[in-house]
Design an enzyme around this catalytic site. Structure first.
Site, PDB file in Angstrom:
ATOM      1  N   HIS A  45       0.819  -1.221   0.000  1.00 53.80           N
ATOM      2  CA  HIS A  45       0.000   0.000   0.000  1.00 53.80           C
ATOM      3  C   HIS A  45       0.846   1.260   0.000  1.00 53.80           C
ATOM      4  O   HIS A  45       0.423   2.298  -0.503  1.00 53.80           O
ATOM      5  CB  HIS A  45      -1.006  -0.044   1.148  1.00 53.80           C
ATOM      6  CG  HIS A  45      -2.137  -0.966   0.828  1.00 53.80           C
ATOM      7  ND1 HIS A  45      -2.128  -2.291   1.184  1.00 53.80           N
ATOM      8  CD2 HIS A  45      -3.246  -0.781   0.088  1.00 53.80           C
ATOM      9  CE1 HIS A  45      -3.218  -2.873   0.715  1.00 53.80           C
ATOM     10  NE2 HIS A  45      -3.915  -1.978   0.049  1.00 53.80           N
ATOM     11  N   ARG A  69     -10.458   4.349  -1.530  1.00 50.11           N
ATOM     12  CA  ARG A  69      -9.954   3.547  -0.403  1.00 50.11           C
ATOM     13  C   ARG A  69     -10.219   4.321   0.896  1.00 50.11           C
ATOM     14  O   ARG A  69      -9.360   5.046   1.391  1.00 50.11           O
ATOM     15  CB  ARG A  69      -8.450   3.285  -0.564  1.00 50.11           C
ATOM     16  CG  ARG A  69      -8.091   2.287  -1.664  1.00 50.11           C
ATOM     17  CD  ARG A  69      -6.583   2.044  -1.696  1.00 50.11           C
ATOM     18  NE  ARG A  69      -6.215   0.850  -2.426  1.00 50.11           N
ATOM     19  CZ  ARG A  69      -5.826   0.822  -3.706  1.00 50.11           C
ATOM     20  NH1 ARG A  69      -5.775   1.938  -4.401  1.00 50.11           N
ATOM     21  NH2 ARG A  69      -5.494  -0.313  -4.275  1.00 50.11           N
ATOM     22  N   ARG A 124     -15.242   2.231  -1.068  1.00 52.03           N
ATOM     23  CA  ARG A 124     -15.002   0.925  -0.462  1.00 52.03           C
ATOM     24  C   ARG A 124     -15.014   1.081   1.054  1.00 52.03           C
ATOM     25  O   ARG A 124     -14.408   2.015   1.586  1.00 52.03           O
ATOM     26  CB  ARG A 124     -13.654   0.359  -0.902  1.00 52.03           C
ATOM     27  CG  ARG A 124     -13.408  -1.011  -0.276  1.00 52.03           C
ATOM     28  CD  ARG A 124     -12.155  -1.636  -0.767  1.00 52.03           C
ATOM     29  NE  ARG A 124     -10.973  -0.932  -0.280  1.00 52.03           N
ATOM     30  CZ  ARG A 124      -9.733  -1.273  -0.616  1.00 52.03           C
ATOM     31  NH1 ARG A 124      -9.526  -2.284  -1.438  1.00 52.03           N
ATOM     32  NH2 ARG A 124      -8.710  -0.616  -0.143  1.00 52.03           N
ATOM     33  N   GLU A 142     -11.195 -10.771  -4.277  1.00 56.03           N
ATOM     34  CA  GLU A 142      -9.748 -10.693  -4.048  1.00 56.03           C
ATOM     35  C   GLU A 142      -9.221 -11.861  -3.230  1.00 56.03           C
ATOM     36  O   GLU A 142      -8.049 -11.897  -2.863  1.00 56.03           O
ATOM     37  CB  GLU A 142      -9.364  -9.342  -3.428  1.00 56.03           C
ATOM     38  CG  GLU A 142     -10.209  -8.887  -2.282  1.00 56.03           C
ATOM     39  CD  GLU A 142      -9.876  -7.477  -1.822  1.00 56.03           C
ATOM     40  OE1 GLU A 142      -8.895  -6.885  -2.291  1.00 56.03           O
ATOM     41  OE2 GLU A 142     -10.614  -6.962  -0.974  1.00 56.03           O
ATOM     42  N   ASN A 199      -4.540  -7.099  -6.718  1.00 55.37           N
ATOM     43  CA  ASN A 199      -3.372  -7.047  -5.820  1.00 55.37           C
ATOM     44  C   ASN A 199      -3.464  -8.160  -4.782  1.00 55.37           C
ATOM     45  O   ASN A 199      -2.496  -8.870  -4.527  1.00 55.37           O
ATOM     46  CB  ASN A 199      -3.314  -5.693  -5.089  1.00 55.37           C
ATOM     47  CG  ASN A 199      -3.327  -4.529  -6.037  1.00 55.37           C
ATOM     48  OD1 ASN A 199      -2.940  -4.677  -7.186  1.00 55.37           O
ATOM     49  ND2 ASN A 199      -3.791  -3.379  -5.590  1.00 55.37           N
ATOM     50  N   ASP A 200      -4.638  -8.271  -4.184  1.00 58.90           N
ATOM     51  CA  ASP A 200      -4.805  -9.317  -3.177  1.00 58.90           C
ATOM     52  C   ASP A 200      -5.080 -10.670  -3.812  1.00 58.90           C
ATOM     53  O   ASP A 200      -4.676 -11.696  -3.273  1.00 58.90           O
ATOM     54  CB  ASP A 200      -5.934  -8.942  -2.212  1.00 58.90           C
ATOM     55  CG  ASP A 200      -5.440  -7.995  -1.147  1.00 58.90           C
ATOM     56  OD1 ASP A 200      -4.345  -8.250  -0.599  1.00 58.90           O
ATOM     57  OD2 ASP A 200      -6.112  -6.986  -0.884  1.00 58.90           O
ATOM     58  N   ARG A 254       2.430  -9.441  -0.537  1.00 57.47           N
ATOM     59  CA  ARG A 254       2.621  -8.379  -1.545  1.00 57.47           C
ATOM     60  C   ARG A 254       3.562  -7.276  -1.067  1.00 57.47           C
ATOM     61  O   ARG A 254       4.039  -6.473  -1.876  1.00 57.47           O
ATOM     62  CB  ARG A 254       1.255  -7.792  -1.951  1.00 57.47           C
ATOM     63  CG  ARG A 254       0.509  -7.172  -0.814  1.00 57.47           C
ATOM     64  CD  ARG A 254      -0.946  -6.915  -1.154  1.00 57.47           C
ATOM     65  NE  ARG A 254      -1.175  -5.557  -1.611  1.00 57.47           N
ATOM     66  CZ  ARG A 254      -2.385  -4.997  -1.727  1.00 57.47           C
ATOM     67  NH1 ARG A 254      -3.467  -5.724  -1.461  1.00 57.47           N
ATOM     68  NH2 ARG A 254      -2.527  -3.778  -2.134  1.00 57.47           N
ATOM     69  N   CYS A 313      -9.916  -3.260 -10.210  1.00 56.93           N
ATOM     70  CA  CYS A 313      -9.420  -2.037  -9.574  1.00 56.93           C
ATOM     71  C   CYS A 313      -8.042  -2.236  -8.949  1.00 56.93           C
ATOM     72  O   CYS A 313      -7.521  -1.329  -8.302  1.00 56.93           O
ATOM     73  CB  CYS A 313     -10.410  -1.508  -8.547  1.00 56.93           C
ATOM     74  SG  CYS A 313     -10.715  -2.657  -7.203  1.00 56.93           S
TER      75      CYS A 313
HETATM   76  C1  PEP Z   1      -6.632  -5.049  -4.530  1.00 48.89           C
HETATM   77  O1  PEP Z   1      -6.419  -5.862  -3.636  1.00 48.89           O
HETATM   78  O2  PEP Z   1      -6.357  -5.254  -5.732  1.00 48.89           O
HETATM   79  C2  PEP Z   1      -7.238  -3.740  -4.213  1.00 48.89           C
HETATM   80  C3  PEP Z   1      -7.615  -2.903  -5.154  1.00 48.89           C
HETATM   81  O3  PEP Z   1      -7.326  -3.402  -2.912  1.00 48.89           O
HETATM   82  P1  PEP Z   1      -6.065  -2.953  -2.032  1.00 48.89           P
HETATM   83  O4  PEP Z   1      -4.900  -2.772  -2.946  1.00 48.89           O
HETATM   84  O5  PEP Z   1      -6.427  -1.704  -1.324  1.00 48.89           O
HETATM   85  O6  PEP Z   1      -5.886  -4.128  -1.100  1.00 48.89           O
HETATM   86 MG    MG Z   2      -7.305  -5.582  -1.712  1.00 43.99          MG
END
Ligand code: PEP
Ligand code: MG
Length: 587
Positions: free
Chosen positions: A212, A319, A356, A455, A478-479, A489, A526
């Site tokens: 993040h 976010r 979110r 995710e 991402n998750d 990550r 996203c």
């Molecule tokens: C993701 O996990 O792809 C996402 C958009 O949420 P975050 O990156 O805030 O976990």
């Molecule tokens: Mg996420």
């Protein structure tokens, strides 16, 4: 001597400037003061120092009357050391230098000098002297605390210096030299604080590409490199450095030839940016006439301006957790949240905003006081919706605030990290409850569409069941990558295994898109993949028509969209996901 430090590329572009090393203390303000404020700023530090000296003198007097039991000899020796450090000419002269020569604000000047002196202590042969570094830090901490208690002046609007080194060298010695921040680690909340700062680039020792911290750096649209291991140890305060955010490299003390090369690259990037800027009002339609929606990811309500500026058709991911961070336990109440969501909604001038619900935990601690060190696997722990369901009062407060903001424009609500049908039911019943509470109070609220993030692999596999409950889905790649491949990550040591092109990831993604299309429900991506031009064609080929990304990435993705023919990409995309090594077909 020129040398390079390698890390992971996070945010594109080239930054050339002087290194500002940040060790530990990142929570102090960083801004330039106007020249006429130099004297008063030096006076602030002096007053802080004098107050701490007085405090120590008082303490010394108190312990003089005590016996050796209550006031051991070590205590008075320690206070003597602190007094000596407070009078240290290097500390005082250094702070004055940073304020008067660089126009740093007092807190920044003090922490910069602290960093320089800490290095000197580290290099000392004598162990006793080396250990005095901790005393120095305590002394500086006390001065900072004192200054915090006294009125802190409002920083002037941030200036973000830009421009090539030639220009910078001409300005050397003035405050217009670009500065780049080098730190061991920065939390997402620290990073957010730098959003309005003076820095032209960032490098951190730790962190993964989709941590993040990296995501916030990317949203700032300035070159950044993370996971550069020993960067903060190898650079000295004030060194000239180049940050190459495309290659993930930091070059320290560059030679004239290397400088010239990077200045050229910087100019090319500027030209490219200018060219892309012309696409802002061009509708995102493919060669075969498919209309593609390009949304923006934002962290704070005021980011709406950048989203509009980039030509986004709405916010695809707000976010909201960033409103909750760094508040030392005092979470925003319903009114504060409502006003923040409303500001984002009104800022988007009639375009939809997808908020979110809070996603804290793992690499997004709420603040320093709530680190999740007690749990071995915080990414698998009480994070996102799990956190919300564990604290219904906090969650209901947020739900009411979002519902109220929906009275001012089109709002979608997105729920992160769902895996179980029981969680879905629980969440939906709390949303109903929040509506009922507002009804009872007679408070106005608006209609919302409710969506789930996909995710967790379990959610992707059960996507058809999710579709029974939700109006839309959004894939958090991402998750999804992190949890499918069991790769943290945020951990640079396994970053080479964090592979968006792993066939298992692509199959889950393809299946989610196909299931939504089959049922005619909106689906978007996203995660960071949506803003990465290397994946635009593949995602289009898999049937994706809605992308959400940082505003800075939007025009480059639009350019890919304008060049794409989805009818031709669809069979190719099927070939890619059927391959054992999809990455090779994408290259
Ligand atoms: C993701 O996990 O792809 C996402 C958009 O949420 P975050 O990156 O805030 O976990
Ligand atoms: Mg996420």
């Amino acid at each position: 001597m020129t040398f390079a430090v390698h890390g992971l590329p996070v945010a594109r572009g080239i930054a050339i400037g002087r290194a500002v090393l940040m060790a530990g203390r990142v929570d102090v303000a960083h801004y330039f003061i106007p020249p006429e404020q130099v004297e008063s700023e030096i006076a602030r530090v002096r007053a802080g120092r004098d107050a701490v000296v007085d405090e120590i003198h008082r303490l010394q007097q108190t312990i003089t009357g005590m016996g050796p039991k209550e006031a051991p000899h070590e205590l008075s020796a320690l206070l003597d050391v602190h007094l000596m450090l407070l009078q240290d000419q290097d500390l005082i002269a250094g702070v004055k230098h940073w304020i008067s020569e660089r126009l740093y604000n007092a807190e920044w000047a003090l922490t910069t000098q602290l960093e320089a002196l800490s290095r000197q202590f580290d290099e000392m042969e004598d162990e006793y002297l080396r250990e005095r570094k901790a005393d120095l830090e305590q002394v500086a901490e006390r001065i900072l605390r004192y200054m915090k208690g006294v009125a802190t002046p409002v920083p002037p609007p941030a200036r973000r210096p830009a421009g090539g080194l030639q220009q910078d060298l001409a300005l050397e010695g003035t405050t217009d030299v670009p500065l780049v921040l080098i730190a061991h680690d920065l939390s997402p909340a620290d990073m957010l604080q730098f959003k309005q700062s003076v820095f032209a680039g960032f490098v951190t020792d730790v962190g993964g590409k989709t941590s993040h911290t990296a995501i916030v750096a990317r949203s700032m649209d300035i070159p950044a490199v993370v996971g550069a291991r020993s960067a903060s140890q190898r650079v000295r305060q004030d060194d000239w450095v180049i940050i190459d955010g495309d290659a993930g490299v930091m070059i320290v003390d560059p030679s004239p030839i290397i400088l010239a090369e990077y200045q050229f690259k910087q100019r090319q990037a500027e030209l490219e940016r200018g060219r892309l800027g012309r696409l802002r009002h061009t509708p995102a339609v493919t060669l075969d006439g498919e209309r593609i929606e390009l949304f923006a990811n934002i962290e704070l309500p005021d980011d709406a301006a950048a989203a509009l500026e980039a030509g986004a058709v709405g916010v695809g991911l707000f976010r909201s957790e960033f409103l909750f961070m760094g508040r030392q336990g005092h979470l925003p109440d319903e009114e504060e949240q409502y006003l923040a969501y409303r500001r984002a909604v009104e800022g988007m001038q009639g375009l939809p905003v997808t908020i979110r619900t809070i996603d804290v935990g793992a690499d997004k601690p709420l603040d320093d006081t709530r680190h999740d060190d007690a749990h071995l696997n915080p990414a698998l722990g009480l994070r996102a919706i799990r956190w919300s369901l564990a604290d219904p009062a906090m969650f209901l407060t947020q739900l009411r605030a979002i519902l109220r903001a929906a009275a001012h424009g089109k709002v979608n609500m997105l729920i992160p990290m769902l895996a179980h049908v029981s969680e879905i039911r629980h969440t939906l019943s709390l949303i109903d409850f929040a509506r009922a509470e507002l009804d009872n109070r007679g408070t106005a609220y608006g209609p919302i569409a409710i969506g789930a993030m996909i995710e967790i692999p379990a959610a992707a596999i059960m996507v058809r069941s999710f579709l029974n409950y939700f109006d839309f889905l959004s894939v958090g790649t991402n998750d999804l990558i992190q949890y499918t491949l069991a790769i943290d990550r945020a951990d640079e040591s396994v970053a080479h295994l964090y592979d968006p092109c792993h066939p298992a990831v692509l199959r889950l993604l393809a299946d989610t898109i196909a299931a939504c299309r089959a049922q005619g429900k909106p689906v978007s991506v996203c995660g960071e993949m949506a803003g990465d031009v290397d994946f635009t064609r593949l995602l289009l080929g898999l049937g994706l028509r809605s992308f959400s990304m940082h505003p800075a990435q939007l025009l480059a993705v639009k350019q890919e969209v304008l060049r794409a023919d989805t009818a031709r990409l669809a069979p190719w995309a099927q070939e890619v996901i059927a391959s054992d090594e999809p990455g090779k077909l994408l290259a």
